[in-house]
Design a protein around this motif. Sequence first.
Motif, mmCIF file in Angstrom:
data_model
loop_
_atom_site.group_PDB
_atom_site.id
_atom_site.type_symbol
_atom_site.label_atom_id
_atom_site.label_comp_id
_atom_site.label_asym_id
_atom_site.label_seq_id
_atom_site.Cartn_x
_atom_site.Cartn_y
_atom_site.Cartn_z
ATOM 1 N N ILE A 1 0.044 25.189 -11.594
ATOM 2 C CA ILE A 1 -1.055 24.739 -12.460
ATOM 3 C C ILE A 1 -2.386 25.208 -11.888
ATOM 4 O O ILE A 1 -3.243 25.716 -12.601
ATOM 5 N N VAL A 2 -2.525 25.090 -10.594
ATOM 6 C CA VAL A 2 -3.756 25.537 -9.942
ATOM 7 C C VAL A 2 -3.907 27.063 -10.066
ATOM 8 O O VAL A 2 -4.982 27.583 -10.319
ATOM 9 N N ASN A 3 -2.778 27.762 -9.929
ATOM 10 C CA ASN A 3 -2.812 29.222 -10.026
ATOM 11 C C ASN A 3 -3.247 29.718 -11.406
ATOM 12 O O ASN A 3 -3.712 30.843 -11.537
ATOM 13 N N HIS A 4 -3.053 28.878 -12.414
ATOM 14 C CA HIS A 4 -3.380 29.291 -13.772
ATOM 15 C C HIS A 4 -4.871 29.215 -14.092
ATOM 16 O O HIS A 4 -5.283 29.580 -15.187
ATOM 17 N N PHE A 5 -5.665 28.719 -13.167
ATOM 18 C CA PHE A 5 -7.108 28.624 -13.431
ATOM 19 C C PHE A 5 -7.647 30.030 -13.699
ATOM 20 O O PHE A 5 -7.448 30.952 -12.904
ATOM 21 N N PRO A 6 -8.334 30.224 -14.841
ATOM 22 C CA PRO A 6 -8.620 31.586 -15.304
ATOM 23 C C PRO A 6 -9.798 32.309 -14.643
ATOM 24 O O PRO A 6 -9.992 33.497 -14.874
ATOM 25 N N LYS A 7 -10.593 31.588 -13.870
ATOM 26 C CA LYS A 7 -11.823 32.199 -13.350
ATOM 27 C C LYS A 7 -11.865 32.127 -11.829
ATOM 28 O O LYS A 7 -11.136 31.356 -11.215
ATOM 29 N N HIS B 1 -25.635 32.595 -17.649
ATOM 30 C CA HIS B 1 -24.295 33.153 -17.452
ATOM 31 C C HIS B 1 -23.262 32.125 -17.027
ATOM 32 O O HIS B 1 -22.138 32.474 -16.721
ATOM 33 N N GLN B 2 -23.651 30.849 -16.981
ATOM 34 C CA GLN B 2 -22.706 29.846 -16.480
ATOM 35 C C GLN B 2 -21.543 29.639 -17.458
ATOM 36 O O GLN B 2 -21.735 29.552 -18.654
ATOM 37 N N TYR B 3 -20.347 29.542 -16.895
ATOM 38 C CA TYR B 3 -19.140 29.275 -17.681
ATOM 39 C C TYR B 3 -18.787 27.799 -17.558
ATOM 40 O O TYR B 3 -18.473 27.135 -18.533
ATOM 41 N N SER B 4 -18.845 27.281 -16.334
ATOM 42 C CA SER B 4 -18.664 25.846 -16.132
ATOM 43 C C SER B 4 -19.403 25.397 -14.879
ATOM 44 O O SER B 4 -19.521 26.152 -13.911
ATOM 45 N N ARG C 1 -19.395 36.215 -16.714
ATOM 46 C CA ARG C 1 -19.270 37.672 -16.628
ATOM 47 C C ARG C 1 -18.021 38.100 -15.852
ATOM 48 O O ARG C 1 -17.558 37.382 -14.981
ATOM 49 N N ASP C 2 -17.514 39.260 -16.187
ATOM 50 C CA ASP C 2 -16.364 39.796 -15.459
ATOM 51 C C ASP C 2 -16.772 40.194 -14.052
ATOM 52 O O ASP C 2 -16.022 40.008 -13.102
ATOM 53 N N VAL C 3 -17.956 40.784 -13.960
ATOM 54 C CA VAL C 3 -18.456 41.163 -12.638
ATOM 55 C C VAL C 3 -19.612 40.232 -12.301
ATOM 56 O O VAL C 3 -20.633 40.209 -12.993
ATOM 57 N N PHE C 4 -19.411 39.428 -11.284
ATOM 58 C CA PHE C 4 -20.424 38.450 -10.921
ATOM 59 C C PHE C 4 -20.840 38.669 -9.481
ATOM 60 O O PHE C 4 -20.008 38.696 -8.569
ATOM 61 N N ASN C 5 -22.137 38.857 -9.297
ATOM 62 C CA ASN C 5 -22.662 39.014 -7.953
ATOM 63 C C ASN C 5 -23.386 37.719 -7.550
ATOM 64 O O ASN C 5 -24.424 37.383 -8.116
ATOM 65 N N PRO C 6 -22.823 36.977 -6.591
ATOM 66 C CA PRO C 6 -23.414 35.697 -6.188
ATOM 67 C C PRO C 6 -24.897 35.811 -5.813
ATOM 68 O O PRO C 6 -25.649 34.856 -5.948
ATOM 69 N N GLN C 7 -25.294 37.012 -5.375
ATOM 70 C CA GLN C 7 -26.685 37.220 -4.985
ATOM 71 C C GLN C 7 -27.655 36.948 -6.160
ATOM 72 O O GLN C 7 -28.722 36.372 -5.978
#
Lengths: 242, 300
Positions: B217-223, B245-248, B262-268
Motif C-alpha cells: 500500500i505504501v509502495n503504491h503512493f504515486p508521487k 505547483h503543490q500537489y498535496s 510537476r514531473d521534474v521538481f527541483n527542491p531548490q
Amino acid sequence: MDNQNVIEVENLTKKFGDFTAVNNITFKVKQGEIFGFLGANGAGKTTAIKMLIGISSPTSGNAKVAGFNVYENVEDIKKNIGYMSQKFALYDDLTVKENITFYGGIYGLSRKRIKEKRNQLIEELGLQNLTNELVSSLPLGWKQKLAFSVALLHDPKIIFLDEPTGGVDPITRRQFWEMIYKTANKGTTVFVTTHYMDEAEYCDRVSIMVDGKIEALDTPKKLKELFKVSSMNDVFLKLARG
Amino acid sequence: MSISIKNISKSFKNVSALKDISFEVKEGELFGLIGPDGAGKTTLFRILTTLLIADKGEATVANFDVLNDYKSIRNNVGYMPGKFSLYQDLTVEENLAFFATIFGTTIAENYDLIEDIYIQIEPFKKRRAGKLSGGMKQKLALCCALIHKPKVLFLDEPTTGVDPVSRKEFWEMLKRLQQKGITILVSTPYMDEAALCDRIALIQDGKILEIDSPQNIVNHFPKKLYNVSANKMYELIESLKKYEHQYSVYPFGEFVHYADKRDVFNPQDLQEYLEANNLNDVKIEITNPTIEDTFMELAK
C-alpha cells in the motif's frame, strides 16, 4: 508573574485519600504556545487539568492560570479559558446557530457581539448552508471544528483540548491541527492532551506524565534526542515502560 | 477462506453505510480494517457476526453462511464490540464463567488460550467489571471473546482511547493469538497500527479504497514525497498551500509532507519560494510515504 507565562504551576499535588493522583508537578506554559500534555491512562492528566480549569481544588502547591489563582479565583479562570473534549462539546439537539448563540450567552457576550461572532465563525468554517441543521446531523469532523470554534467564542487566553481528534479521518485531523496552529499564531495558548503520538510532534513543547509526576518536558525534537529515538511514540514507550 | 465477503451493501434510512464491499481473509491471517469513525467498520462487523442482515451481497465466516448458518457462526466466532459489553455488576471471574457456560465450555478447558492475558487481571478477579480500569476491561473482554476457542476473532476498535503503552501490549497479545491459529479481523482508526497487520483494507464512507499488505500500500503512493520544515509552522503550511505547483500539503509532526505536481521538481525552487515568503531555516528532504499518506491520497 512573568507576562509571557499564561500558566504557572508549582509543586501542584492532588491526593484522594492515600492515593496521590498528581504528585508535585511544576511547569510553565507561555502565551501562544502549543503545549502537549501527555501520559498513559491513569497517569493523572485529567486530575491535573481539572485543577487548572478550576473545577477541582488542589491538595497542595500553587498554580496560576491566565493570571488567576486556582484556589481563590476559579470563576475568573473559567471566564478566561476555553475547554473542549470529545465527550463534552455541543448540544446535539440544537442547530449550529442555536449552539453558537447558546454558548455566546453562557460566556456573557452581548447580543450584538454574539451575532458578529456567529456570522464570522459560520463563514470561516464554511457552514453557511448548515446553520439551521441539528448538530447531530453533522459529520464528526465538522462537529469537532465547530466545537473548537465555539470554545473560542469569548476570546479566551488559553484553550484546553482534551483528546480533541479521536476517531476522525486523517485529512480532517490535519484541518483541525491547522486551526490549532492558526489560533496559537494569534496568541492564544493551546493546551492539548492526545493519545496520538504523531500529534505530540505538532506541539511546541510536550510534557509526559507517569504515575502522577512529570517525567519529561521539552520540545519534541529535544526529547527525541535525549532518549535517542526517532519518534515521540518511542519516547513515550521508553518513559512509560521504564 | 476464513472470511469471504461478496458485494455486501447496507443502508440505514438514507445513509448508505456499506457500498458493494468485497474482500477475503485467509485462514490464520491478521487482517486490519482501517478507517475513521463512520466509515462502516462496525456495520460490517455486525453483518459478519450475524447481528445485522445485509441489504445485498453474500458473506461466509469459517465457511458458514451469515444467513443460513448463523447459529454455527455464533458458536465459532469471538466478538469484542467497540463499546464495553460485559456485565458491569458481575465480577471478572463471574463474567468469564458466564461466557464459558453460555458456549457450553469451561474456563479450564481453554485456559491455555487466555492464560497470558488472564494472568494480568487475575489479581482483580473478585472485582466487579464496572470498577475496572480501561486497560483491564479491554483484557477481560478479550478473554471472554476467546473462552470458547473461536476460529475467527472480531475486534472492533479494541485500542481506541487507549494509551500507546497499552496499545503496544494489546498488539503483542494479538500476534500471540495469531500464532495459535486464530484468524483475526481487527478495525482501528490508528494508521500506525495498520503496519502490524498481514493485510489491510482501507475503508472510508462505506467504500474500500484499497486492499493489500501494508508495504505494498505504501509502495503504491504515486508521487515523490518531501519533508519540509522551517522556523514558523503556521506560515510554512500557508505558504506551501499557496504555491502554484503543490500537489498535496499535509502537516506531519515536526514536518510538512509535500508533493509537487510537476514531473521534474527541483527542491531548490521551492526553497527559494519559501525564503521569499520570509521563512527561515528551510529544509527540504525526500521521505518515505506512510499508510496515512496513502490513505489521504486515496480519500482525496
